[in-house]
Enzyme design. Sequence first.
Site, PDB file in Angstrom:
ATOM      1  N   ARG A  99      41.321 -37.151 -48.945  1.00 45.61           N
ATOM      2  CA  ARG A  99      40.143 -37.998 -48.752  1.00 45.61           C
ATOM      3  C   ARG A  99      39.484 -37.888 -47.391  1.00 45.61           C
ATOM      4  NH1 ARG A  99      37.351 -41.872 -51.207  1.00 45.61           N
ATOM      5  NH2 ARG A  99      37.606 -43.295 -49.497  1.00 45.61           N
ATOM      6  N   CYS A 124      42.087 -42.371 -61.159  1.00 42.93           N
ATOM      7  CA  CYS A 124      42.942 -43.388 -61.767  1.00 42.93           C
ATOM      8  C   CYS A 124      43.221 -44.532 -60.800  1.00 42.93           C
ATOM      9  CB  CYS A 124      44.240 -42.752 -62.257  1.00 42.93           C
ATOM     10  SG  CYS A 124      45.296 -42.137 -60.926  1.00 42.93           S
ATOM     11  N   ALA A 127      45.042 -43.612 -57.720  1.00 40.46           N
ATOM     12  CA  ALA A 127      44.176 -42.941 -56.736  1.00 40.46           C
ATOM     13  C   ALA A 127      43.435 -43.970 -55.891  1.00 40.46           C
ATOM     14  CB  ALA A 127      43.196 -42.011 -57.433  1.00 40.46           C
ATOM     15  N   HIS A 133      41.954 -50.329 -56.238  1.00 42.17           N
ATOM     16  CA  HIS A 133      41.518 -51.027 -55.021  1.00 42.17           C
ATOM     17  C   HIS A 133      41.988 -52.469 -55.092  1.00 42.17           C
ATOM     18  CE1 HIS A 133      37.761 -48.250 -55.429  1.00 42.17           C
ATOM     19  NE2 HIS A 133      38.769 -47.589 -54.910  1.00 42.17           N
TER      20      HIS A 133
HETATM   21  S1  SF4 Z   1      49.069 -42.231 -61.541  1.00 43.20           S
HETATM   22 FE1  SF4 Z   1      49.527 -40.067 -61.696  1.00 43.20          FE
HETATM   23  S2  SF4 Z   1      50.061 -39.923 -63.818  1.00 43.20           S
HETATM   24 FE2  SF4 Z   1      48.937 -41.750 -63.679  1.00 43.20          FE
HETATM   25  S3  SF4 Z   1      46.808 -41.196 -64.091  1.00 43.20           S
HETATM   26 FE3  SF4 Z   1      47.132 -41.168 -61.894  1.00 43.20          FE
HETATM   27  S4  SF4 Z   1      47.571 -39.038 -61.464  1.00 43.20           S
HETATM   28 FE4  SF4 Z   1      47.942 -39.331 -63.637  1.00 43.20          FE
END
Ligand code: SF4
Lengths: 459, 586
Positions: free
Chosen positions: B116, B82, B85, B215
Amino acid sequence: MTTPLSLPVESHAAASSRNACKLCTPLGACFVFRGVEGAVPLLHGSQGCSTYIRRYMISHFREPVDIASSNFAEASAIFGGQQNLRAGLLNVIRQYAPRLVGIATTCLAETIGDDVRSYLRDFRRDFPDAPPVVHVATPSYSGTHVCGFHEAVRGIVDQLAPAADTPGAPHDAVNLLPGMVSPADLRYLKEIFADFRLPLILLPDYSDTLDGQTWTEYHRIPDGGTPVADVTRMAGSRATIQFHSVRAEPATAGRLLQDRHAVPCHTLGLPIGIRQTDAFFKILESLTGRPTPPPHAAERGRLIDAYVDAHKHLLGLKAVVYGEADLVVGLASFLAEVGVVPILCATGEKTSHLARQIAAVAPQRPAEARVVEGVDFLDIETHARALKPDLIIGASKGYALARKLDIPLLRVGFPVHDRIGGARILHMGYRGAQQLFDSLVNEILEKKQQESPVGYTYL
Amino acid sequence: MMSPPDDKPIPMSPSSETAAASPSPASAMEAFKDDLLKPYPKKVARKREKQIVVNQNKPNISLPQIQANVRTIPGIITQRGCTYAGCKGVVLGPTRDIVNITHGPIGCGYYSWLTRRNQTKPPTDSDENFIPYCFSTDMQDEQIIFGGEKKLKAAIQEAFDLFHPKAIAVFSTCPVGLIGDDVHAVTREMKEKLGINVFGFSCEGYKGVSQSAGHHIANNQLFKHVIGRNNTPHPGKYKINLLGEYNIGGDSFVIEELLERCGISLVATFSGNSTIDAFENAHVADLNTVMCHRSINYVAEMIEKKYGIPWIKVNFIGAKSTAKSLRKIAEYFGKQELTDRVENVLSEEMPAVFEVQNEIRKRCQGKTAMLFVGGSRAHHYQDLFEEIGMKTVAAGYEFAHRDDYEGRRVLPDITVDADSRNIEELHVDPDSDLYNPRKTPAQLEILKKQGVEVAGYEGMMAQMDDQSLVLDDISHHETERLIAHFKPAVFCAGIKEKYAVQKMGVPCKQLHSYDYGGPYAGFKGAVNFYREIDRMVNARVWGLIPPPWEQSAAATGSPGTLADEEDPDLPQSHARRRTPVAGSDE
Ligand code: SF4
Ligand code: SF4
C-alpha cells in the site's frame, strides 16, 4: 528506515514465516490458465484472493489480468459454495464467451471441503453446452505457487486429454512443459522449435496474453495461449519435454502423458546457462535428427566468447540465489560455470531435493556454502550475513536484503515489481545466459565504478 | 438469518432474458445508462440498475438514491478486495511499531506486504519500524485439521523474541473462522504472558462486502483495545487528531508540516505515519478531523460519545479544500491568534499554487476525468481536477456506502443486511472519568451558523454536476463502455484497472498507490498532481500507436488530419489520437 537487526545465526522460526519467499497456490494456477487460449481463471472462494492475486500478477506483468471469483459470503462459507460457483461460472461464460474456464480453489473452499467436482458434474448436466471447465484443487496450506502451477498444467492435461489408455492420434509435434518461466522465455522457446522445424505444443503459453501489445480494439480475453484443441492432441505427440529439477515425478503432466498415453517424457532442469541448455539442444537434435541451427550455434559461440572476455570480473565472487527451487538450480548451474560461487541457495519451497540438485550442477563449492529449503527472507538474511556474499540473484523481494548488505541485486523470476520489463527478462537458453551474464557483469562493474575514487570510464 | 446467496444462476440463453430498456429515457445520460445495462442478464441488470445513477443536482431537488455496499455478483470482475485487506492492509498497515501477524495460509499475508505504499518516518534510525516485515503463521494442513491456536501462540512468541515490540496484532484470514480458532482468547493469553498489548481481529475475508467491513472491524478493535490507554496530557495548543489519512505517497508528512506551521498540534493520525503510543493518547485531543469519511466516521462518532470530542470533515486534497479545511479548524477553536497564523500560511502558499494552476489550465482546461476508486478518493480528487479546469463526467467508489455518495442525511434510512449485521456495533457510553464535552450544544450551533458543520458530510454527489454519472462498484464491462463512450482524458483507478484502461488508449492514474509518486495532499501535493495530470493527458506516446503501414493503408486524408476518426473499426479513443507525434499539440 528499517529496524536494524542482529539475528542469531540459524534463527529459523518454527511457527511463522517472516517475509515469505513463496506465494500461494492459486496464483500459480492462474498463470497457467492465462496461458490457454480463450481461458478465464475463476477462483472458488472469497473475492479477496482473486483481487490480491490479480494485483500481484498485474504489478509484475503490467498487463490486464482478469481473474473471476465465486465470491463467497458468510452463508457460502457455512453452507457450501455451489450456488456461488454456478452463478460465477454462468456470469463468466456470459461476459467472456471463454473457450475454457479454469477453476482453482482458495483455502476457504478447501477448508470447508467444498465438493467442486460434484458441483461441476451438476453444472455440466444442467448446461451441457457450456465450454470446458478444468478444476484444480489448490489449497495454499499444502503447497506453494509452484505447486499450483504444476498442478494446473497436470489438471489441464488430465481433464482435457482423451481418457486413460486411449493413445491419441499420433502426430509430429512435441509437447513442451516449460514450468513457470517468463513470456520472453516462452517466445524464445517457440523460436528455437521453429528453427528446428519441430512442431510444438507449448503448455502453458502466456507469451502474448501476459506480455501483449497495445490494442486497437478492446479484447475481453487477450489473444494468444495454447489452443484447447492442441491440449487434447498432446496425448498423440511424439514426445514430451518438461523442465524441472525437484518436482515429485509421478505428479507431473509429462509423466501422466507417458504413463497414460505412452508419450515418451524427457525431463531436464530449466535450461539456464550453457550446460543445461546444451542438454536441451541435444534432445532437440535427437528428436529431429537435425544439427543445432546455425544461428543458435552462433549464439552459443558468442556466449562462450563473452564468458572468456569477462569472467575475470566474476571469478570467485559469491552469490545468494533464492526463489523457486527449479529456478535456483538453473541459476546455480549458470553461476558455477561463470565462476561465481552460489554460496547460498535458498527457496521457500519444501522439496527435499534441492541440496542434491545443487550439488550436481555446482559441485565445487566451499565447505561453508549452504542450501536451505522452506526458508523466509529473514532466514536468508541470517545466512547471508554470515556468508558475506558479493551479489544477490532473485526476484524483487530480495531488494531489502540487497539494500541492507549494500550489494547488487540482479532481478530475475517473479515477482519483479520494482523494475519495468519483468515479463521480458530472458533466463533460458544461450540467449538468456548471454543476457544474464551481461547484466551480472554490468552490475559488478557499476559497483566498482561507483566505489572507485577515480571514476574510470574504461572498464 | 443465513440466506443463500441472492445471486441465483442466470440463464444461458441471451435472448429474451436481457433487461428491457425503459421506454423513453429522460436524458442522453439515462439513455446511455440503459445501453450499459442491456447486455446484462435480467437479474444482474436489475441489481446494477440501482447501483448506477444519473446525478440530479439541482436546487430544491434531493439527490437520487444509489445502492452501495452490497455484494458483488459472483463472476463479475470487481475492483474490491476483502475484509482482511481493509483491516490489516489499510487501517493497521501504516502503523510502524505494531508487529502485525497474519493468521492464515501464506498468500493473504504475502499479498498485503508493503503493497500500500504508506510511508512512515521513525524519529531516529534506531526507532522501531516493522512496516517492511510481513509475519504470517503460514498455516499448513495440520492446523487446518487440528486447529491453529498453538501455532499462533508460538508465532506471537517468536515475534516478541525477535523484536520485543510494544504491541502485536493478529489478523484472521478466511480459514481461521472456519476451523474455529479463537484468536481473541489467544491474544488475551499472550497479552498476560508477555506484558505487552496483544490484540486480534476477526477480519476473515468473507465477512463483509469489501474492504470497508475490515476498516470497521479494525477501528472497533482500536477503539476497544488501544484508544484511551494513556492519559498523559499533551503539551500542545489546538490539539487535533486526523482520522482516515493513511500517508500514501507521503501525504501525511505534507499535512503534518502544514499543521505545524499553523500552530496546530497533531496528537494522532489514524493511521498514516502513526505509532501505537499516539493512538493510546488520542482522546486528549480537542477536535477530530476526518479525511476519509468512509473508513472511519464511526470512530469519530464513538470518540465523541465516550470522550466528548466533536469531529468535522476535512479534505487536504486540492488547494481550495486544504485552505478551507485549515480555516475550519481555526474557526472551531475560535482564537484570533490561530486564525492569523492560518491566514499567514495560506497567503504564503496560495500564489505559487495559482501560478501553476494558470499555467496548466492552458493545456488541460475542458478535458474530462473519471474516477473510480476507494471510498473517499473518488470524491476528494475531483477538487484537484476542477482546479486545472477538468471536468469529472463519471465517478464512483469501490467500497463506500450510501452516506458517502448522498451525504450523512441518509444514514437513518440505510438498510441493514446480513453483511452489515456481521460487523459488531459497539455500544458506547460516556466515560465516567474522561468524558468532557469540548463544546456545548450552543457553541456547536453557533459554529454551524458560521459554516463549520460538526459531524457533517455532504457526500460526493452533492459536488458533482447534474447529469453526471455515478456508478458504485463499477465492473469491467461498464469501465470499457464508459471509456468508449466518453473518451475521458484520464481515468483514475487502481493498478488492477490501470493496464486494461491504457489498452483502450486512455491514461490511467492510480489513486491507491499514486503510481508510486506523490504526495498529492496540501499545496505542495496539489502542484505535484497538476503537473502529473498535465504530463499524462498531454503525453505524445498515444500518437505512436498506429504503425506507418497501417496509416498509409487507411489514409483518407493528409497526415495530421483527423480524417480517420470515423473509421468504424477503430475505437474512438484511438481514432481520436491518430495524429502524428512530432509537432502536434493535441
Ligand atoms: S482473507 Fe485471505 S482468504 Fe480471505 S478473501 Fe482475503 S485474501 Fe482471500
Ligand atoms: S486464502 Fe489461500 S488462496 Fe486466498 S490469498 Fe490466502 S493463501 Fe492465497
